[in-house]
Scaffold this motif. Structure first.
Motif, PDB file in Angstrom:
ATOM      1  N   ILE A  17       0.834  -1.200   0.000  1.00 58.47           N
ATOM      2  CA  ILE A  17       0.000   0.000   0.000  1.00 58.47           C
ATOM      3  C   ILE A  17       0.872   1.255   0.000  1.00 58.47           C
ATOM      4  N   LEU A  18       1.932   1.272   0.780  1.00 59.54           N
ATOM      5  CA  LEU A  18       2.828   2.430   0.810  1.00 59.54           C
ATOM      6  C   LEU A  18       3.517   2.654  -0.533  1.00 59.54           C
ATOM      7  N   GLY A  20       2.312   1.728  -3.429  1.00 56.97           N
ATOM      8  CA  GLY A  20       1.260   2.200  -4.330  1.00 56.97           C
ATOM      9  C   GLY A  20       0.956   3.669  -4.136  1.00 56.97           C
ATOM     10  N   VAL A  21       0.908   4.121  -2.881  1.00 57.10           N
ATOM     11  CA  VAL A  21       0.659   5.542  -2.604  1.00 57.10           C
ATOM     12  C   VAL A  21       1.815   6.397  -3.116  1.00 57.10           C
ATOM     13  N   ALA A  22       3.039   5.953  -2.922  1.00 56.01           N
ATOM     14  CA  ALA A  22       4.198   6.703  -3.405  1.00 56.01           C
ATOM     15  C   ALA A  22       4.191   6.790  -4.932  1.00 56.01           C
ATOM     16  N   TRP A  24       1.489   6.557  -6.879  1.00 49.47           N
ATOM     17  CA  TRP A  24       0.339   7.402  -7.215  1.00 49.47           C
ATOM     18  C   TRP A  24       0.713   8.879  -7.074  1.00 49.47           C
ATOM     19  N   TRP A  25       1.413   9.212  -5.975  1.00 55.36           N
ATOM     20  CA  TRP A  25       1.841  10.585  -5.757  1.00 55.36           C
ATOM     21  C   TRP A  25       2.810  11.027  -6.849  1.00 55.36           C
ATOM     22  N   SER A  29       1.996  14.191  -9.286  1.00 52.87           N
ATOM     23  CA  SER A  29       2.743  15.399  -8.948  1.00 52.87           C
ATOM     24  C   SER A  29       3.632  15.839 -10.104  1.00 52.87           C
TER      25      SER A  29
END
Length: 50
Positions: A17-18, A20-22, A24-25, A29
């Motif tokens: 999950i971490l 994936g979030v990184a 996605w960011w 960005s």
């Protein structure tokens, strides 16, 4: 054996999950908007002596 699964599965899911979030960011960005700029900047470098 079963006790290690109760520890490793939540840790691995949290890590996925971490990541994936990184990712996605990074996408939203603008990290991957212009991938050629850094590669071409070395060709246009001004190496004149001052």
């Amino acid at each position: 054996m079963e006790a290690s699964l109760f520890l490793l599965l939540p840790i691995s899911l949290l890590l996925v999950i971490l990541i994936g979030v990184a990712f996605w960011w990074a996408i939203f960005s603008g990290q991957f908007d212009n991938t050629n700029q850094a590669a071409e900047s070395i060709l246009h470098d001004n190496d004149t002596d001052s």
